[in-house]
Design a protein around this motif. Structure first.
Motif, PDB file in Angstrom:
ATOM      1  N   MET A   1       0.993  -1.013  -0.139  1.00 12.75           N
ATOM      2  CA  MET A   1       0.000  -0.023  -0.154  1.00 12.75           C
ATOM      3  C   MET A   1       0.306   1.318  -0.030  1.00 12.75           C
ATOM      4  SD  MET A   1      -2.558   1.264   3.293  1.00 12.75           S
ATOM      5  CE  MET A   1      -3.885  -0.513   2.696  1.00 12.75           C
ATOM      6  N   LEU A   2       0.323   2.134  -0.666  1.00 10.82           N
ATOM      7  CA  LEU A   2       0.725   3.619  -1.018  1.00 10.82           C
ATOM      8  C   LEU A   2      -0.015   4.737  -0.293  1.00 10.82           C
ATOM      9  CD1 LEU A   2       2.207   4.241  -4.301  1.00 10.82           C
ATOM     10  CD2 LEU A   2       3.309   3.252  -2.154  1.00 10.82           C
ATOM     11  N   LEU A   3       0.588   5.169   1.213  1.00  5.80           N
ATOM     12  CA  LEU A   3      -0.315   5.310   1.731  1.00  5.80           C
ATOM     13  C   LEU A   3       0.623   7.440   2.238  1.00  5.80           C
ATOM     14  CD1 LEU A   3      -2.054   5.589   4.800  1.00  5.80           C
ATOM     15  CD2 LEU A   3      -0.575   6.164   5.926  1.00  5.80           C
ATOM     16  N   SER A   4      -0.201   8.289   1.721  1.00  7.97           N
ATOM     17  CA  SER A   4      -0.142   9.733   1.599  1.00  7.97           C
ATOM     18  C   SER A   4       0.372  10.163   3.079  1.00  7.97           C
ATOM     19  CB  SER A   4      -1.478  10.274   1.075  1.00  7.97           C
ATOM     20  OG  SER A   4      -1.001  11.338   1.118  1.00  7.97           O
ATOM     21  N   LYS A   5       1.308  11.002   3.930  1.00  9.44           N
ATOM     22  CA  LYS A   5       1.342  11.826   5.055  1.00  9.44           C
ATOM     23  C   LYS A   5      -0.549  12.332   4.820  1.00  9.44           C
ATOM     24  CE  LYS A   5       3.261  15.981   2.728  1.00  9.44           C
ATOM     25  NZ  LYS A   5       2.282  17.205   3.555  1.00  9.44           N
ATOM     26  N   ASP A   6      -1.066  13.030   4.237  1.00 13.43           N
ATOM     27  CA  ASP A   6      -2.425  13.845   4.271  1.00 13.43           C
ATOM     28  C   ASP A   6      -3.321  13.163   4.896  1.00 13.43           C
ATOM     29  OD1 ASP A   6      -1.196  16.060   3.950  1.00 13.43           O
ATOM     30  OD2 ASP A   6      -1.157  15.230   1.902  1.00 13.43           O
ATOM     31  N   ALA A   7      -3.248  11.130   5.023  1.00 11.78           N
ATOM     32  CA  ALA A   7      -4.036  10.488   5.541  1.00 11.78           C
ATOM     33  C   ALA A   7      -4.853  10.721   7.035  1.00 11.78           C
ATOM     34  CB  ALA A   7      -3.371   8.945   5.625  1.00 11.78           C
ATOM     35  N   TRP A   8      -3.796  11.319   7.801  1.00 14.09           N
ATOM     36  CA  TRP A   8      -4.505  11.310   9.370  1.00 14.09           C
ATOM     37  C   TRP A   8      -4.218  13.052  10.101  1.00 14.09           C
ATOM     38  CZ3 TRP A   8      -5.906   7.326   7.709  1.00 14.09           C
ATOM     39  CH2 TRP A   8      -5.947   6.230   8.234  1.00 14.09           C
ATOM     40  N   ARG A   9      -5.081  13.366  11.325  1.00 10.63           N
ATOM     41  CA  ARG A   9      -4.900  14.632  11.531  1.00 10.63           C
ATOM     42  C   ARG A   9      -4.894  14.959  12.894  1.00 10.63           C
ATOM     43  NH1 ARG A   9      -6.163  19.937   8.892  1.00 10.63           N
ATOM     44  NH2 ARG A   9      -7.830  18.872   6.982  1.00 10.63           N
ATOM     45  N   TYR A  10      -4.803  13.872  13.620  1.00  6.03           N
ATOM     46  CA  TYR A  10      -4.230  13.228  14.637  1.00  6.03           C
ATOM     47  C   TYR A  10      -3.389  13.078  16.024  1.00  6.03           C
ATOM     48  CZ  TYR A  10      -5.425  15.897  20.102  1.00  6.03           C
ATOM     49  OH  TYR A  10      -5.760  16.891  21.436  1.00  6.03           O
ATOM     50  N   ASP A  11      -2.682  12.896  16.913  1.00  9.50           N
ATOM     51  CA  ASP A  11      -2.506  11.932  17.664  1.00  9.50           C
ATOM     52  C   ASP A  11      -3.292  10.993  18.508  1.00  9.50           C
ATOM     53  OD1 ASP A  11      -0.380  13.680  17.549  1.00  9.50           O
ATOM     54  OD2 ASP A  11      -1.175  15.377  19.019  1.00  9.50           O
ATOM     55  N   LEU A  12      -3.142   9.645  18.837  1.00  6.58           N
ATOM     56  CA  LEU A  12      -3.976   9.104  19.622  1.00  6.58           C
ATOM     57  C   LEU A  12      -3.078   8.930  21.174  1.00  6.58           C
ATOM     58  CD1 LEU A  12      -6.571   6.942  18.734  1.00  6.58           C
ATOM     59  CD2 LEU A  12      -4.658   5.345  18.341  1.00  6.58           C
ATOM     60  N   PHE A  13      -4.369   9.471  21.733  1.00  9.79           N
ATOM     61  CA  PHE A  13      -3.935   9.056  23.361  1.00  9.79           C
ATOM     62  C   PHE A  13      -4.742   8.329  24.218  1.00  9.79           C
ATOM     63  CE2 PHE A  13      -3.975  13.818  21.950  1.00  9.79           C
ATOM     64  CZ  PHE A  13      -2.151  14.360  22.275  1.00  9.79           C
ATOM     65  N   ASN A  14      -3.613   7.646  25.491  1.00 12.69           N
ATOM     66  CA  ASN A  14      -3.913   6.548  25.689  1.00 12.69           C
ATOM     67  C   ASN A  14      -4.280   6.949  27.478  1.00 12.69           C
ATOM     68  OD1 ASN A  14      -1.155   7.266  27.158  1.00 12.69           O
ATOM     69  ND2 ASN A  14      -0.691   4.952  27.510  1.00 12.69           N
ATOM     70  N   ASN A  15      -4.328   8.332  27.939  1.00  5.78           N
ATOM     71  CA  ASN A  15      -4.695   9.149  29.298  1.00  5.78           C
ATOM     72  C   ASN A  15      -6.450   8.329  29.603  1.00  5.78           C
ATOM     73  OD1 ASN A  15      -6.108  10.761  27.249  1.00  5.78           O
ATOM     74  ND2 ASN A  15      -4.921  12.770  28.134  1.00  5.78           N
ATOM     75  N   ALA A  16      -6.602   7.798  28.584  1.00  5.97           N
ATOM     76  CA  ALA A  16      -8.404   8.029  28.888  1.00  5.97           C
ATOM     77  C   ALA A  16      -8.974   6.584  28.115  1.00  5.97           C
ATOM     78  CB  ALA A  16      -9.676   8.625  28.797  1.00  5.97           C
ATOM     79  N   THR A  17     -10.048   5.708  28.354  1.00 10.70           N
ATOM     80  CA  THR A  17     -10.250   4.258  27.799  1.00 10.70           C
ATOM     81  C   THR A  17     -10.599   5.423  26.424  1.00 10.70           C
ATOM     82  OG1 THR A  17     -11.362   2.718  29.308  1.00 10.70           O
ATOM     83  CG2 THR A  17     -12.180   2.739  27.265  1.00 10.70           C
ATOM     84  N   LEU A  18     -10.013   4.579  25.064  1.00  8.84           N
ATOM     85  CA  LEU A  18     -10.508   5.154  23.655  1.00  8.84           C
ATOM     86  C   LEU A  18     -11.647   5.447  23.432  1.00  8.84           C
ATOM     87  CD1 LEU A  18      -7.611   3.710  21.971  1.00  8.84           C
ATOM     88  CD2 LEU A  18      -7.919   6.049  22.839  1.00  8.84           C
TER      89      LEU A  18
END
Length: 493
Positions: free
Chosen positions: A345-362
């Motif tokens: 797969m070729l994934l663009s750097k524009d695919a995601w927007r934000y961080d994924l934090f573990n300070n609470a249940t997702l």
């Protein structure tokens, strides 16, 4: 008395909210103000400005009102923001009529503010969207723009420009304004799109200002009316403030309330309640898993805690590659000999927007924040490893005019899958997201003209892939306890 540098004209600014109406209290607790809190903040400021000069306070000049306006400078959702405001260079493709007003006179007690809206010279909008984006350079030479400048009556100019605060197009617009009306009129650019805080005085009576992103910043600018500009050195009449979207900062530090709750207005509280109820109704608060650590989208692919590395090494191999036999595109395109071919797969750097934090249940909303576009994964065909590797190198070449903000943190495209370039006979099923599919298809056709390059949609979408991974591999297993704020935190963290 609010702790802000007021002037004749005052603007409260939000930009590039990208649906962060509920604030960041779960992910980044410092940014705990939501859009309802900002509304309360604005209403308190408006009450102050409306009353200024009307009472018997000896410290306030009589009959000198302060005008205040509120602006949201585009990108209210995850798209381009074209539906959020009228732009002088947006047109309906069929009628060639502008979408919204080309300009507007904002009326206050104290001033008339000539206001324009411009979008950067966007080239990658959908060809069948029914709109046309005219280049700014052409628009500022058109009769309507010149007539607005020379025929309307106003005290200052506000340009809502959805572009970087020092984008060359800002100077194009500024030069067009000055060539028609001269140097004395105050001009303020409210910019955006590039997601940071910044301000610059371009000349004595011109300022450009950008107020962050994702509801992390409440911006404030103040500037004079033309009649207040009495010398060539008027820069001191232009002021600004960047306020963290934090309840204490807004209500206590800035407005002077002893408690944040005391600054909340009826309308503000109702809006906050409505936002929370809507998120609940849409299922955005549904708990789906517990992350073992936090992952950050601005970290290099191979760095510890990289969101991109997680997607490349864990998410796609475990969710997408393992499920390839169910894909309609594979079933339609592959011969029996190709059924067991490896995948890439070729994934663009524009695919995601934000961080994924573990300070609470997702919750579901956390995943949507990472992958708000919900792009469809498409199948491009089967190609030798050397073709895919060369396509990846070609896609990652930089040329003059490219945005190098991410360099060297991230390449333009990230290759997912283990390629064996030494084996020229082995082919791979190749995928990408639909947003970049036409661009990748053109590169492949140029590099491998004999290969069959056809874009076919799969049933997989980017947000769904993330959701499936979290639900399958990041189960909380019931070992969660409350963190005291109404959310749950894994005991293993």
């Amino acid at each position: 008395m609010p702790n802000l540098p007021f002037g004749d004209i005052n603007i409260v600014v939000l930009t590039d909210l990208h649906s962060w109406l509920g604030g960041h209290s779960r992910q980044e607790p410092h940014y705990d103000a939501d859009l309802g809190d900002v509304l309360s903040f604005w209403e308190n400021l408006k009450d102050h400005c409306d009353a200024y000069g009307d009472d018997d306070d000896d410290d306030e000049p009589q009959n000198q009102h302060r005008d205040i306006f509120f602006v949201n400078n585009g990108d209210f959702i995850h798209g381009t923001g074209l539906s959020q405001m009228g732009m002088g260079n947006d047109y309906d493709d069929g009628s060639q009529r502008p979408l919204g007003n080309r300009y507007k006179i904002l009326h206050g007690k104290n001033c008339k503010l000539l206001t324009f809206g411009f979008l950067y010279n966007m080239k990658d909008y959908a060809p069948n969207s029914g709109i046309v984006i005219e280049d700014v350079e052409k628009v500022v030479a058109q009769e309507w723009f010149v007539n607005a400048l020379v025929e309307e009556h106003y005290d200052a100019i506000l340009v809502l420009a959805h572009m970087d605060l020092v984008d060359p197009l800002v100077h194009v617009i500024k030069s067009a304004i000055r060539s028609n009306i001269g140097q004395g009129m105050p001009v303020v650019f409210i910019t955006g799109h590039t997601h940071y805080r910044g301000v610059k005085q371009l000349e004595d009576t011109t300022m450009t200002f950008e107020a962050g992103r994702y509801m992390d910043t409440v911006g404030f600018v103040s500037f004079p009316k033309k009649e207040s500009v009495r010398s060539e050195n008027s820069t001191s009449l232009f002021s600004h403030a960047f306020l963290d979207a934090n309840k204490q900062v807004l209500f206590q530090d800035t407005l002077g309330f002893s408690r944040s709750e005391d600054g909340e207005t009826k309308n503000g509280k109702e809006l906050s309640k409505f936002i929370d109820q809507t998120r609940e109704k849409l299922g955005l608060k549904k708990e789906i898993g517990c992350a073992p650590q936090s992952y950050f989208f601005e970290r290099p692919v191979d760095a510890e805690g990289s969101l991109w590395g997680l997607y490349r090494d864990e998410v796609i191999p475990k969710i997408f590659f393992k499920s390839r036999q169910t894909m309609e595109a594979i079933e339609e395109e592959a011969t029996n000999e190709e059924d067991d071919l490896p995948m890439a797969m070729l994934l663009s750097k524009d695919a995601w927007r934000y961080d994924l934090f573990n300070n609470a249940t997702l919750i579901a909303d956390d995943i949507i924040a990472v992958a708000p576009f919900n792009d469809t994964v498409v199948h491009l065909g089967t190609f030798p490893s050397k073709v895919i590797a060369k396509a990846n190198r070609t896609l990652n070449q930089y040329s003059n005019g490219d945005d190098l903000t991410w360099l060297p943190t991230l390449p333009k495209f990230i290759l997912i899958g283990s390629l064996d370039e030494s084996d020229a006979n082995t082919k791979y099923h190749l995928y990408c997201h639909d947003f970049e599919a036409i661009h990748v298809q053109k590169i492949l056709r140029r590099l491998a003209p004999k290969e069959h390059v056809v874009i076919k949609k799969t049933e997989f979408r980017s947000t769904m892939i993330w959701m499936a991974f979290v639900e399958e591999y990041w189960k909380c297993d019931g070992s969660c306890e409350s963190d005291g704020r109404g959310y749950k935190r894994s005991k293993h963290f």
